[in-house]
Design a protein around this motif. Structure first.
Motif, PDB file in Angstrom:
ATOM      1  N   ILE A  68     -70.887 -31.580 -59.863  1.00 53.16           N
ATOM      2  CA  ILE A  68     -70.967 -32.546 -58.768  1.00 53.16           C
ATOM      3  C   ILE A  68     -72.350 -32.509 -58.128  1.00 53.16           C
ATOM      4  N   LEU A  69     -72.862 -31.306 -57.913  1.00 55.08           N
ATOM      5  CA  LEU A  69     -74.162 -31.160 -57.246  1.00 55.08           C
ATOM      6  C   LEU A  69     -75.299 -31.688 -58.107  1.00 55.08           C
ATOM      7  N   TRP A  70     -75.386 -31.213 -59.355  1.00 53.70           N
ATOM      8  CA  TRP A  70     -76.570 -31.496 -60.174  1.00 53.70           C
ATOM      9  C   TRP A  70     -76.519 -32.831 -60.896  1.00 53.70           C
ATOM     10  N   GLU A  71     -75.315 -33.348 -61.180  1.00 55.28           N
ATOM     11  CA  GLU A  71     -75.215 -34.583 -61.955  1.00 55.28           C
ATOM     12  C   GLU A  71     -74.793 -35.798 -61.143  1.00 55.28           C
ATOM     13  N   PRO A  75     -78.901 -36.276 -57.846  1.00 57.92           N
ATOM     14  CA  PRO A  75     -79.619 -37.455 -58.350  1.00 57.92           C
ATOM     15  C   PRO A  75     -79.503 -38.659 -57.428  1.00 57.92           C
ATOM     16  N   ARG A  76     -78.327 -38.854 -56.836  1.00 63.75           N
ATOM     17  CA  ARG A  76     -78.142 -40.014 -55.949  1.00 63.75           C
ATOM     18  C   ARG A  76     -78.956 -39.869 -54.675  1.00 63.75           C
ATOM     19  N   VAL A  77     -78.984 -38.669 -54.108  1.00 65.95           N
ATOM     20  CA  VAL A  77     -79.765 -38.446 -52.895  1.00 65.95           C
ATOM     21  C   VAL A  77     -81.260 -38.602 -53.189  1.00 65.95           C
ATOM     22  N   VAL A  78     -81.720 -38.064 -54.309  1.00 66.56           N
ATOM     23  CA  VAL A  78     -83.134 -38.191 -54.670  1.00 66.56           C
ATOM     24  C   VAL A  78     -83.486 -39.656 -54.912  1.00 66.56           C
ATOM     25  N   LEU A  79     -82.612 -40.382 -55.590  1.00 60.22           N
ATOM     26  CA  LEU A  79     -82.860 -41.808 -55.823  1.00 60.22           C
ATOM     27  C   LEU A  79     -82.939 -42.565 -54.496  1.00 60.22           C
ATOM     28  N   GLY A  80     -82.001 -42.276 -53.579  1.00 63.36           N
ATOM     29  CA  GLY A  80     -82.045 -42.917 -52.269  1.00 63.36           C
ATOM     30  C   GLY A  80     -83.320 -42.592 -51.524  1.00 63.36           C
ATOM     31  N   GLY A  81     -83.769 -41.326 -51.628  1.00 58.33           N
ATOM     32  CA  GLY A  81     -85.015 -40.943 -50.978  1.00 58.33           C
ATOM     33  C   GLY A  81     -86.215 -41.676 -51.551  1.00 58.33           C
ATOM     34  N   LEU A  82     -86.268 -41.815 -52.869  1.00 63.73           N
ATOM     35  CA  LEU A  82     -87.385 -42.522 -53.498  1.00 63.73           C
ATOM     36  C   LEU A  82     -87.401 -43.995 -53.106  1.00 63.73           C
ATOM     37  N   VAL A  83     -86.237 -44.643 -53.157  1.00 62.51           N
ATOM     38  CA  VAL A  83     -86.170 -46.063 -52.799  1.00 62.51           C
ATOM     39  C   VAL A  83     -86.539 -46.258 -51.332  1.00 62.51           C
ATOM     40  N   GLY A  84     -85.975 -45.431 -50.451  1.00 65.14           N
ATOM     41  CA  GLY A  84     -86.269 -45.561 -49.030  1.00 65.14           C
ATOM     42  C   GLY A  84     -87.722 -45.304 -48.714  1.00 65.14           C
ATOM     43  N   ALA A  85     -88.302 -44.276 -49.341  1.00 68.29           N
ATOM     44  CA  ALA A  85     -89.716 -43.976 -49.109  1.00 68.29           C
ATOM     45  C   ALA A  85     -90.595 -45.116 -49.569  1.00 68.29           C
ATOM     46  N   MET A  86     -90.274 -45.712 -50.723  1.00 67.22           N
ATOM     47  CA  MET A  86     -91.101 -46.791 -51.246  1.00 67.22           C
ATOM     48  C   MET A  86     -90.994 -48.027 -50.375  1.00 67.22           C
ATOM     49  N   LEU A  87     -89.778 -48.385 -49.959  1.00 67.06           N
ATOM     50  CA  LEU A  87     -89.618 -49.557 -49.100  1.00 67.06           C
ATOM     51  C   LEU A  87     -90.272 -49.342 -47.738  1.00 67.06           C
ATOM     52  N   GLY A  88     -90.193 -48.112 -47.226  1.00 65.23           N
ATOM     53  CA  GLY A  88     -90.808 -47.821 -45.938  1.00 65.23           C
ATOM     54  C   GLY A  88     -92.318 -47.927 -45.980  1.00 65.23           C
ATOM     55  N   ARG A 199     -76.936 -50.896 -54.310  1.00 64.79           N
ATOM     56  CA  ARG A 199     -76.134 -49.732 -54.666  1.00 64.79           C
ATOM     57  C   ARG A 199     -77.053 -48.650 -55.179  1.00 64.79           C
ATOM     58  N   LEU A 200     -76.609 -47.406 -55.039  1.00 58.49           N
ATOM     59  CA  LEU A 200     -77.384 -46.273 -55.527  1.00 58.49           C
ATOM     60  C   LEU A 200     -76.583 -45.463 -56.533  1.00 58.49           C
ATOM     61  N   THR A 201     -75.746 -46.144 -57.307  1.00 60.84           N
ATOM     62  CA  THR A 201     -74.988 -45.443 -58.332  1.00 60.84           C
ATOM     63  C   THR A 201     -75.943 -44.942 -59.409  1.00 60.84           C
ATOM     64  N   THR A 202     -75.690 -43.747 -59.884  1.00 57.67           N
ATOM     65  CA  THR A 202     -76.560 -43.130 -60.871  1.00 57.67           C
ATOM     66  C   THR A 202     -75.750 -42.613 -62.043  1.00 57.67           C
ATOM     67  N   THR A 203     -76.390 -42.507 -63.170  1.00 56.02           N
ATOM     68  CA  THR A 203     -75.814 -41.841 -64.342  1.00 56.02           C
ATOM     69  C   THR A 203     -76.699 -40.641 -64.643  1.00 56.02           C
ATOM     70  N   GLY A 204     -76.558 -39.610 -63.851  1.00 63.87           N
ATOM     71  CA  GLY A 204     -77.446 -38.467 -63.990  1.00 63.87           C
ATOM     72  C   GLY A 204     -78.808 -38.778 -63.384  1.00 63.87           C
ATOM     73  N   TRP A 205     -79.859 -38.352 -64.074  1.00 59.38           N
ATOM     74  CA  TRP A 205     -81.218 -38.457 -63.555  1.00 59.38           C
ATOM     75  C   TRP A 205     -82.008 -39.606 -64.173  1.00 59.38           C
TER      76      TRP A 205
END
Length: 347
Positions: A68-71, A75-88, A199-205
């Motif tokens: 649950i943590l690694w897969e 990945p979802r939190v990191v993806l959200g952080g990247l998208v939010g940082a880029m939009l900001g 949406r921020l659904t992910t399939t792993g990394w």
């Protein structure tokens, strides 16, 4: 016009704000990883993350919790952080280029163009190519911003108000084309509609790895130009007198803000208002200097989107709300507030 007072803040104060922004991002990241349908203890998560990096201690998590943590969560939190940082950071850069607090990727038509490009890939491929989405989105975003500039110049020059109004028109046109494609390809309408709502659904990394190079390159270039954006804030004539090539600076900033925004939109869908409310909030907190505003917008944009995603997957649990609904719920009244307080800027 006088230089912004935010540029006169002491260096130590700027670093203090940046440290605070990073601390907030770290706390929000941990919260996003810990909270969910399957609760994880913060101490166990920290021990797992830092233990994996620095020690060989046995994990306190079960095999299921590790998966649950690694897969899923990380990945979802990191993806959200990247998208939010880029939009900001892109929103802050657009506001600097056009010297208007209402400028953001959505109002300039970039996101709508990127959305059309991604939609073409979705409806045109039997199996969506994840790596192709950012390329198609970037092409659509580039065409949209070029049209915005062309329309703006044809109806009244390069003023901020004219460009923004042209962007609204271009965004409406691209949205109409996107709607037409949806109606012509009903078998993919659910996939496109889900993507439009964000949406921020992910399939792993995999999504993280696709987005990461776009965000890194775009952010580095924009941060490299943050002092030049300070120069642009005093006006083109003054900036030219200081030796700043205003035309080239604007072109570079717009191109790389567009690149990063298009890539973010491609993997996350149309998540509105982040590029508007985050830089404006940072400006109220730390002043107008882009030396602090851009990195702070990246940090707080990442934190904001992680929190929005956390709300999206917990407020109506076990159902999940589109993240665009959450950001619009917060951003729409904030936008109205900006309109009220910025009448002098847009009049």
């Amino acid at each position: 016009m006088a230089a912004p007072t935010g540029g006169l803040r002491p260096s130590s104060l700027r670093w203090g704000w940046l440290a605070a922004g990073i601390a907030v991002l770290g706390a929000v990241t941990l919260l996003g990883v810990v909270v969910g349908p399957a609760e994880l203890e913060a101490t166990q998560v920290l021990r797992e993350l830092f233990g994996a990096a620095f020690t060989e201690d046995a994990s306190d998590l079960t095999a299921t919790q590790q998966a649950i943590l690694w897969e899923l969560r990380l990945p979802r939190v990191v993806l959200g952080g990247l998208v939010g940082a880029m939009l900001g950071i892109a929103g802050g850069a657009y506001q600097g280029v056009f010297r208007n607090p209402l400028a953001d990727p959505y109002l300039l038509g970039v996101a709508a163009g990127a959305g059309l490009g991604a939609t073409i890939v979705i409806v045109g491929a039997a199996e969506t190519n994840t790596a192709l989405l950012p390329i198609a989105a970037f092409a659509g975003g580039t065409v949209a911003v070029a049209l915005t500039y062309a329309v703006g110049r044809s109806i009244g020059g390069r003023s901020a108000t004219t460009i923004i109004l042209a962007g609204v028109a271009v965004a409406a046109f691209f949205t109409a084309l996107q709607t037409y494609l949806q109606q012509r390809n009903l078998e993919t309408v659910r996939q496109v509609y889900t993507w439009i709502l964000g949406r921020l659904t992910t399939t792993g990394w995999s999504e993280v790895l696709v987005l990461l190079p776009y965000v890194v390159v775009s952010s580095v270039v924009l941060l490299f130009h943050r002092r030049l954006l300070d120069a642009l804030s005093v006006g083109d004539a003054e900036a030219n007198a200081l030796g700043v090539p205003t035309g080239r600076v604007r072109a570079i900033v717009i191109i790389f803000a567009t690149l990063g925004t298009a890539a973010a939109v491609a993997v996350s869908g149309l998540i509105a208002f982040v590029g508007l409310i985050v830089p404006h909030t940072v400006r109220l907190l730390v002043g107008a200097s882009y030396r602090t505003l851009l990195p702070m917008s990246a940090a707080l944009g990442a934190a904001f989107l992680i929190l929005a995603d956390l709300a999206a997957r917990t407020v109506a649990s076990p159902a999940e709300l589109p993240i665009g609904v959450i950001t619009a719920f917060v951003g729409a009244p904030f936008f109205a507030l900006i309109l009220r307080t910025s009448r002098r800027v847009i009049s």
